[in-house]
Design a protein around this motif. Sequence first.
Motif, mmCIF file in Angstrom:
data_model
loop_
_atom_site.group_PDB
_atom_site.id
_atom_site.type_symbol
_atom_site.label_atom_id
_atom_site.label_comp_id
_atom_site.label_asym_id
_atom_site.label_seq_id
_atom_site.Cartn_x
_atom_site.Cartn_y
_atom_site.Cartn_z
ATOM 1 N N GLN A 146 42.256 36.330 34.752
ATOM 2 C CA GLN A 146 42.986 36.452 36.012
ATOM 3 C C GLN A 146 43.393 37.921 36.203
ATOM 4 O O GLN A 146 43.602 38.648 35.230
ATOM 5 C CB GLN A 146 44.249 35.573 35.974
ATOM 6 C CG GLN A 146 43.977 34.096 36.154
ATOM 7 C CD GLN A 146 43.750 33.745 37.646
ATOM 8 O OE1 GLN A 146 43.864 34.586 38.543
ATOM 9 N NE2 GLN A 146 43.419 32.487 37.887
ATOM 10 N N ASP A 147 43.557 38.326 37.458
ATOM 11 C CA ASP A 147 43.956 39.703 37.785
ATOM 12 C C ASP A 147 45.492 39.747 37.820
ATOM 13 O O ASP A 147 46.105 39.375 38.821
ATOM 14 C CB ASP A 147 43.344 40.069 39.148
ATOM 15 C CG ASP A 147 43.665 41.493 39.559
ATOM 16 O OD1 ASP A 147 44.600 42.084 38.978
ATOM 17 O OD2 ASP A 147 42.992 41.993 40.470
ATOM 18 N N THR A 148 46.104 40.188 36.720
ATOM 19 C CA THR A 148 47.576 40.138 36.657
ATOM 20 C C THR A 148 48.217 41.099 37.672
ATOM 21 O O THR A 148 49.297 40.820 38.180
ATOM 22 C CB THR A 148 48.111 40.469 35.242
ATOM 23 O OG1 THR A 148 47.604 41.735 34.827
ATOM 24 C CG2 THR A 148 47.731 39.391 34.240
ATOM 25 N N ARG A 149 47.523 42.204 37.970
ATOM 26 C CA ARG A 149 48.109 43.140 38.959
ATOM 27 C C ARG A 149 48.141 42.483 40.342
ATOM 28 O O ARG A 149 49.139 42.593 41.068
ATOM 29 C CB ARG A 149 47.308 44.439 39.013
ATOM 30 C CG ARG A 149 47.528 45.313 37.803
ATOM 31 C CD ARG A 149 47.205 46.772 38.132
ATOM 32 N NE ARG A 149 47.210 47.557 36.908
ATOM 33 C CZ ARG A 149 46.137 47.772 36.153
ATOM 34 N NH1 ARG A 149 44.960 47.297 36.503
ATOM 35 N NH2 ARG A 149 46.224 48.499 35.054
ATOM 36 N N ALA A 150 47.062 41.798 40.691
ATOM 37 C CA ALA A 150 47.031 41.123 42.003
ATOM 38 C C ALA A 150 48.100 40.023 42.051
ATOM 39 O O ALA A 150 48.772 39.841 43.075
ATOM 40 C CB ALA A 150 45.649 40.536 42.251
ATOM 41 N N TRP A 151 48.278 39.316 40.928
ATOM 42 C CA TRP A 151 49.310 38.262 40.908
ATOM 43 C C TRP A 151 50.715 38.857 40.972
ATOM 44 O O TRP A 151 51.631 38.274 41.575
ATOM 45 C CB TRP A 151 49.151 37.370 39.675
ATOM 46 C CG TRP A 151 48.115 36.299 39.861
ATOM 47 C CD1 TRP A 151 46.925 36.175 39.201
ATOM 48 C CD2 TRP A 151 48.167 35.205 40.800
ATOM 49 N NE1 TRP A 151 46.235 35.078 39.655
ATOM 50 C CE2 TRP A 151 46.976 34.465 40.634
ATOM 51 C CE3 TRP A 151 49.092 34.788 41.755
ATOM 52 C CZ2 TRP A 151 46.691 33.317 41.384
ATOM 53 C CZ3 TRP A 151 48.818 33.655 42.510
ATOM 54 C CH2 TRP A 151 47.627 32.932 42.327
#
Length: 380
Positions: A146-151
């Motif tokens: 998962q893209d933690t920055r996007a989340w």
Amino acid sequence: MSHPQGIPLLVPQLPDRLALQPFLDRIDLSRHYSNFGPLVQELEQRLATDYSTHASLPLEVVTVSSATAGLELALSSLELPPGSRVLVPALTFVASLTAILRAGHLPVICDIDPDNWLLTPDIADDCMRESDCQAVIAVATFGQAQDTRAWSAWQQRHGVRVIIDAAAAYGSQWVEAVDIPVVFSMHATKSLAAGEGGFVVTGQPGQRRMIKELSNFGINLSPDTDHPVGHLSYAGTNAKLSEYHAAVGLASLNSWQTQADLRHAVFLQYRETLQQACGDALIWQQGPAPAAPTTFSVRLGSSGRRSKLEQLCAVSRISTRRWYQPLLHQHAAKVGPIVHLPTPTAEAVSADLIGLPFFPMLTRGQMAEVSQHVAMAVTA
Ligand SMILES: Cc1ncc(COP(=O)(O)O)c(C=O)c1O
């Protein structure tokens, strides 16, 4: 030509007794068997150092007895009102659902992306218009990160807390955004295996402390609060990792890179063999190949082809598994209540998704044999 023993779905590969010996010797010497002993502390420290090198700020790690417990306690650490709505994708392991229910919340089951099969921030945006959720569990499905920055950006935009269930994504999933807690499994089938176990990576020291206390019955462990040490702060549980499990985890960590390289290489070779045998008939999860995959799933293009493959494999004693099926909402009759948002993509993916045998020692001959079966099923 089929193997007389068949081909198993998974072959767990944990450290042998020689690799465990130095850690077991330390346990014998310290006589510390559980309750946050020296091996648990060392494992947490080593993991925290690794994760921090991939993040902008230091990260902390708290070990737990399983990823399932880690998810439940991470959710409890958000201190949401009982019955809060928690968004979760339909295509995931049942533990993502049970953690929400056991934390006292209402699962809101939603769709996944057609390409990478993940709940993405864009999908969560749409879901928030339909059902106002107070938290999200986004899953790193089949080890796809998962893209933690996007989340993190999504979390700030909506004021809604996000947790990543990366149970099967050790090595692929980093925690670049320190405000997104990420939960990993150390089950025997995972690439960093302790037999049973899990851990939560978080950039918030208060959250780490709370998860640790929740894993120790809810007893206050902190002298710098106005609550007496040793008194209950929460109704917690016993979800501590024992020193024996930490010993296996530390030994696993020592050999992890070698095993990860093997898993990655086998994964790529297997994919290529299947591609050559089946051409465009197969549909793959999009995104980079996981660093240390633990399962191998592919879509066959129709449910009829899947049934055909299952029949062929049963005859040749090749094990397959419909990973993450039934979909979460299909379990709900027994364990609800839930809210079920439309999930057409998850339904389509689950109709023809199949897990094929996958383990680090899978031979080229076994890959070829599985590929022949898949080719027969998709061209029938
Ligand atoms: C997505 C997901 N979440 C949670 C879990 C549960 O992990 P554990 O067995 O450590 O509780 C798994 C196990 O495979 C999983 O795949």
